[in-house]
Design a protein around this motif. Structure first.
Motif, PDB file in Angstrom:
ATOM      1  N   SER A 202       0.859  -1.342  -0.033  1.00 52.91           N
ATOM      2  CA  SER A 202       0.045  -0.007   0.051  1.00 52.91           C
ATOM      3  C   SER A 202       0.977   1.260   0.065  1.00 52.91           C
ATOM      4  O   SER A 202       0.435   2.239  -0.432  1.00 52.91           O
ATOM      5  N   PHE A 203       1.978   1.042   0.396  1.00 48.08           N
ATOM      6  CA  PHE A 203       3.077   2.269   0.823  1.00 48.08           C
ATOM      7  C   PHE A 203       4.310   2.129  -0.156  1.00 48.08           C
ATOM      8  O   PHE A 203       5.313   2.767   0.212  1.00 48.08           O
ATOM      9  N   LYS A 204       4.183   1.282  -0.968  1.00 45.62           N
ATOM     10  CA  LYS A 204       5.795   1.072  -1.402  1.00 45.62           C
ATOM     11  C   LYS A 204       6.057   2.040  -2.517  1.00 45.62           C
ATOM     12  O   LYS A 204       7.126   2.010  -2.893  1.00 45.62           O
ATOM     13  N   ASP A 205       5.348   3.027  -2.806  1.00 40.89           N
ATOM     14  CA  ASP A 205       5.795   4.094  -3.559  1.00 40.89           C
ATOM     15  C   ASP A 205       6.627   5.173  -2.823  1.00 40.89           C
ATOM     16  O   ASP A 205       7.321   5.961  -3.444  1.00 40.89           O
ATOM     17  N   LEU A 206       6.787   5.033  -1.514  1.00 39.03           N
ATOM     18  CA  LEU A 206       7.529   5.738  -0.590  1.00 39.03           C
ATOM     19  C   LEU A 206       7.481   7.398  -0.637  1.00 39.03           C
ATOM     20  O   LEU A 206       8.300   7.950  -0.623  1.00 39.03           O
ATOM     21  N   GLN A 207       6.125   7.660  -0.980  1.00 40.02           N
ATOM     22  CA  GLN A 207       5.991   8.891  -1.084  1.00 40.02           C
ATOM     23  C   GLN A 207       6.140  10.098   0.365  1.00 40.02           C
ATOM     24  O   GLN A 207       6.383  11.244   0.309  1.00 40.02           O
ATOM     25  N   CYS A 208       6.374   9.072   1.319  1.00 45.07           N
ATOM     26  CA  CYS A 208       6.644   9.739   2.592  1.00 45.07           C
ATOM     27  C   CYS A 208       7.846  10.055   2.691  1.00 45.07           C
ATOM     28  O   CYS A 208       8.222  10.673   3.891  1.00 45.07           O
ATOM     29  N   LEU A 209       8.760   9.568   1.969  1.00 44.50           N
ATOM     30  CA  LEU A 209      10.139   9.810   1.948  1.00 44.50           C
ATOM     31  C   LEU A 209      10.670  10.869   0.681  1.00 44.50           C
ATOM     32  O   LEU A 209       9.984  10.924  -0.211  1.00 44.50           O
ATOM     33  N   PRO A 210      11.752  11.634   0.879  1.00 48.44           N
ATOM     34  CA  PRO A 210      12.219  12.516  -0.302  1.00 48.44           C
ATOM     35  C   PRO A 210      12.664  11.672  -1.482  1.00 48.44           C
ATOM     36  O   PRO A 210      13.123  10.422  -0.931  1.00 48.44           O
ATOM     37  N   ARG A 211      12.577  12.003  -2.648  1.00 52.05           N
ATOM     38  CA  ARG A 211      13.044  10.920  -3.682  1.00 52.05           C
ATOM     39  C   ARG A 211      14.396  10.693  -3.544  1.00 52.05           C
ATOM     40  O   ARG A 211      14.940   9.456  -3.910  1.00 52.05           O
ATOM     41  N   SER A 212      15.275  11.468  -2.890  1.00 51.27           N
ATOM     42  CA  SER A 212      16.840  11.221  -2.925  1.00 51.27           C
ATOM     43  C   SER A 212      16.980  10.098  -1.944  1.00 51.27           C
ATOM     44  O   SER A 212      18.070   9.177  -1.933  1.00 51.27           O
ATOM     45  N   ASP A 261      17.376  -9.385  -7.145  1.00 53.33           N
ATOM     46  CA  ASP A 261      17.142  -7.961  -7.900  1.00 53.33           C
ATOM     47  C   ASP A 261      15.816  -7.933  -8.972  1.00 53.33           C
ATOM     48  O   ASP A 261      15.156  -7.189  -8.971  1.00 53.33           O
ATOM     49  N   THR A 262      15.682  -9.468  -9.494  1.00 53.95           N
ATOM     50  CA  THR A 262      14.588  -9.362 -10.381  1.00 53.95           C
ATOM     51  C   THR A 262      13.431  -9.337  -9.536  1.00 53.95           C
ATOM     52  O   THR A 262      12.243  -8.915  -9.876  1.00 53.95           O
ATOM     53  N   SER A 263      13.337  -9.994  -8.533  1.00 53.47           N
ATOM     54  CA  SER A 263      12.014 -10.164  -7.405  1.00 53.47           C
ATOM     55  C   SER A 263      11.609  -8.814  -7.135  1.00 53.47           C
ATOM     56  O   SER A 263      10.659  -8.543  -6.982  1.00 53.47           O
ATOM     57  N   VAL A 264      12.680  -7.907  -6.897  1.00 60.05           N
ATOM     58  CA  VAL A 264      12.387  -6.777  -5.957  1.00 60.05           C
ATOM     59  C   VAL A 264      11.698  -5.760  -7.338  1.00 60.05           C
ATOM     60  O   VAL A 264      11.015  -4.955  -7.152  1.00 60.05           O
ATOM     61  N   ASP A 265      12.491  -5.746  -8.338  1.00 54.77           N
ATOM     62  CA  ASP A 265      12.045  -4.896  -9.471  1.00 54.77           C
ATOM     63  C   ASP A 265      10.793  -5.340  -9.719  1.00 54.77           C
ATOM     64  O   ASP A 265       9.765  -4.428 -10.386  1.00 54.77           O
ATOM     65  N   ARG A 266      10.217  -6.733 -10.104  1.00 52.07           N
ATOM     66  CA  ARG A 266       9.122  -6.982 -10.170  1.00 52.07           C
ATOM     67  C   ARG A 266       7.798  -6.461  -9.269  1.00 52.07           C
ATOM     68  O   ARG A 266       6.672  -6.097  -9.617  1.00 52.07           O
ATOM     69  N   TYR A 267       8.303  -6.452  -8.003  1.00 49.16           N
ATOM     70  CA  TYR A 267       7.382  -6.215  -7.070  1.00 49.16           C
ATOM     71  C   TYR A 267       6.995  -4.490  -7.302  1.00 49.16           C
ATOM     72  O   TYR A 267       6.091  -3.999  -7.112  1.00 49.16           O
ATOM     73  N   ARG A 268       8.274  -3.783  -7.455  1.00 48.33           N
ATOM     74  CA  ARG A 268       8.129  -2.347  -7.549  1.00 48.33           C
ATOM     75  C   ARG A 268       7.431  -2.018  -8.899  1.00 48.33           C
ATOM     76  O   ARG A 268       6.646  -0.798  -8.722  1.00 48.33           O
ATOM     77  N   ALA A 269       7.337  -2.906  -9.770  1.00 46.24           N
ATOM     78  CA  ALA A 269       6.422  -2.736 -11.095  1.00 46.24           C
ATOM     79  C   ALA A 269       5.118  -2.833 -10.858  1.00 46.24           C
ATOM     80  O   ALA A 269       4.208  -2.060 -11.457  1.00 46.24           O
ATOM     81  N   GLU A 270       4.611  -3.669 -10.015  1.00 45.92           N
ATOM     82  CA  GLU A 270       3.132  -3.846  -9.780  1.00 45.92           C
ATOM     83  C   GLU A 270       2.492  -2.923  -9.085  1.00 45.92           C
ATOM     84  O   GLU A 270       3.136  -1.898  -8.463  1.00 45.92           O
ATOM     85  N   PRO A 271       1.233  -2.602  -9.503  1.00 43.11           N
ATOM     86  CA  PRO A 271       0.530  -1.519  -8.889  1.00 43.11           C
ATOM     87  C   PRO A 271       0.239  -1.612  -7.222  1.00 43.11           C
ATOM     88  O   PRO A 271       0.094  -2.731  -6.711  1.00 43.11           O
ATOM     89  N   SER A 272       0.187  -0.633  -6.579  1.00 40.10           N
ATOM     90  CA  SER A 272       0.017  -0.408  -5.012  1.00 40.10           C
ATOM     91  C   SER A 272      -1.568  -1.026  -4.619  1.00 40.10           C
ATOM     92  O   SER A 272      -2.605  -1.019  -5.835  1.00 40.10           O
ATOM     93  N   ILE A 273      -1.605  -1.646  -3.667  1.00 40.89           N
ATOM     94  CA  ILE A 273      -2.963  -2.431  -3.340  1.00 40.89           C
ATOM     95  C   ILE A 273      -3.550  -1.468  -2.391  1.00 40.89           C
ATOM     96  O   ILE A 273      -3.026  -0.356  -1.857  1.00 40.89           O
ATOM     97  N   SER A 274      -5.068  -1.462  -2.219  1.00 36.57           N
ATOM     98  CA  SER A 274      -5.822  -0.555  -1.339  1.00 36.57           C
ATOM     99  C   SER A 274      -5.336  -0.791   0.066  1.00 36.57           C
ATOM    100  O   SER A 274      -4.759  -1.872   0.530  1.00 36.57           O
ATOM    101  N   MET A 275      -5.693   0.053   0.776  1.00 36.87           N
ATOM    102  CA  MET A 275      -4.906  -0.076   2.368  1.00 36.87           C
ATOM    103  C   MET A 275      -5.996  -0.641   2.961  1.00 36.87           C
ATOM    104  O   MET A 275      -5.456  -1.075   4.395  1.00 36.87           O
ATOM    105  N   GLU A 276      -7.038  -1.187   2.587  1.00 36.60           N
ATOM    106  CA  GLU A 276      -8.090  -2.079   3.184  1.00 36.60           C
ATOM    107  C   GLU A 276      -7.763  -3.588   3.148  1.00 36.60           C
ATOM    108  O   GLU A 276      -8.115  -4.307   3.744  1.00 36.60           O
ATOM    109  N   VAL A 277      -6.705  -3.853   2.197  1.00 34.45           N
ATOM    110  CA  VAL A 277      -6.436  -5.147   2.055  1.00 34.45           C
ATOM    111  C   VAL A 277      -5.166  -5.257   3.007  1.00 34.45           C
ATOM    112  O   VAL A 277      -4.128  -4.532   3.166  1.00 34.45           O
ATOM    113  N   CYS A 278      -5.193  -6.626   3.597  1.00 34.83           N
ATOM    114  CA  CYS A 278      -4.119  -6.754   4.690  1.00 34.83           C
ATOM    115  C   CYS A 278      -2.448  -7.197   3.848  1.00 34.83           C
ATOM    116  O   CYS A 278      -2.894  -8.134   3.002  1.00 34.83           O
ATOM    117  N   PRO A 279      -1.857  -6.530   4.068  1.00 35.76           N
ATOM    118  CA  PRO A 279      -0.399  -6.596   3.253  1.00 35.76           C
ATOM    119  C   PRO A 279       0.236  -8.132   3.590  1.00 35.76           C
ATOM    120  O   PRO A 279       0.723  -8.904   2.782  1.00 35.76           O
TER     121      PRO A 279
END
Length: 347
Positions: A202-212, A261-279
């Motif tokens: 739900s929060f993997k886009d890391l918008q709570c952190l600076p881009r750097s 590396d491939t596993s992490v990259d595939r995870y990052r490429a997938e869309p975020s889930i709703s916060m209502e779904v249990c991670p």
């Protein structure tokens, strides 16, 4: 064993006197508590709370006018949430309180707040309400909370940003609050919280952190998943007499790093889930596709943000085991605590 609790509990109350993960009480809040408006609030609640006759008259006045009275709450000097609860209830019952004081103006020692003072405590309520929300959010135990710490702190910093329209006392409060909260954030395990936030879909886009700082988080995750992959692919050590036959070095370690590396990259490429779904449920369903990343995510996400739920149980046991109940066996104490917790959840 490493203590991975993100936030340590301090004294705080919810509106219904439930323990929860608190926010710090800064010096400016203590100053606001001792202001003239807050002193009048305290005396006003005291006038009706400490006198059954006054409380009955207030309730009767509300019934006659068709109004519903929300029980008043007295603030406690060591608990900022009680201050929020007190001013919230005073504003809800403003008309009823004013009418009750007008009937007994001569023998009443309490004074009603002016419109300007009500405006001031309303502004204080606006500042403290996000803190109460974050307190309740991080103190929950029915959902994943550790990945919400950084987004919640980011929300508080955004709420406390100074504005040109802020009065002087509000501006001083915001500056003192953000300064204090920044110090407390630095004392937490921020790096661990960053990874916990990233492995929450739900929060993997890391918008709570600076881009750097975002790429550094993913680098840490790749390193940990590579270590996990190497542990899984590592074979038992061969007998010593056959060690001379191993003329070519194995490249399993490189393959493990590439797979991670491939596993992490595939995870990052997938869309975020709703916060209502249990991670955790999401990772359980996709554990086969992310053999090295899923165990890491489950390890981080299973850690609670605070120890508030445990502290609540300790406090409950303290109320059960008293001088008059000193002979209770430990088994019965455990049963009473479980029953109390189950009844609370049922409600």
């Amino acid at each position: 064993m490493e203590d991975r609790t993100a936030v340590k509990p301090r004294k705080a109350d919810k509106v219904h006197n439930d323990k929860s993960a608190p926010e710090p009480e800064v010096e400016e809040l203590r100053t606001l508590k001792t202001s003239r408006a807050m002193q009048k609030c305290h005396k006003l609640v005291e006038h009706f709370k400490h006198s059954p006759a006054n409380a009955a008259e207030l309730l009767s006045n509300c019934s006659e006018n068709g109004q519903q009275l929300d029980p008043l709450i007295q603030d406690v000097s060591t608990r900022w949430n009680s201050t929020l609860s007190m001013i919230t209830r005073l504003q809800r019952n403003k008309d009823a309180l004013r009418a009750a004081l007008d009937l007994h103006q001569q023998r009443s020692t309490a004074a009603m707040l002016t419109n300007a003072e009500f405006e001031k405590i309303k502004k204080l309520e606006t500042l403290l309400e996000p803190c109460r929300y974050v307190t309740d959010l991080l103190g929950g135990e029915q959902y994943i909370s550790c990945s919400v710490v950084l987004p919640a702190l980011c929300h508080l910093f955004w709420v406390m940003e100074a504005s040109d329209d802020d009065p002087g006392y509000v501006l001083r409060f915001k500056v003192a609050f953000t300064t204090d909260l920044s110090k407390r954030k630095e004392s937490t395990n921020v790096q661990w919280l960053k990874v916990a936030t990233a492995v929450d879909p739900s929060f993997k886009d890391l918008q709570c952190l600076p881009r750097s700082e975002r790429e550094e988080v993913w680098r840490l995750i790749k390193e940990e998943t590579a270590q996990q992959a190497n542990k899984e692919t590592r074979e038992p050590e061969p007998p010593k007499k056959k060690m001379s036959l191993l003329l070519v070095a194995s490249d399993s370690e490189d393959e493990g790093e590439a797979a991670a590396d491939t596993s992490v990259d595939r995870y990052r490429a997938e869309p975020s889930i709703s916060m209502e779904v249990c991670p955790l449920k999401c990772w359980s369903e996709h554990a086969g596709a992310y053999k090295s990343l899923a165990p890491l995510a489950q390890e981080y996400l299973a850690t609670p943000a605070t120890t508030a739920p445990c502290e609540t149980l300790f406090s409950l046991s303290g109320h059960i085991v008293q001088k008059k109940r000193a002979a209770l066996p430990s088994d019965n104490v455990n049963r009473l605590i479980c029953l109390s917790n189950w009844l609370k959840e049922k409600k």
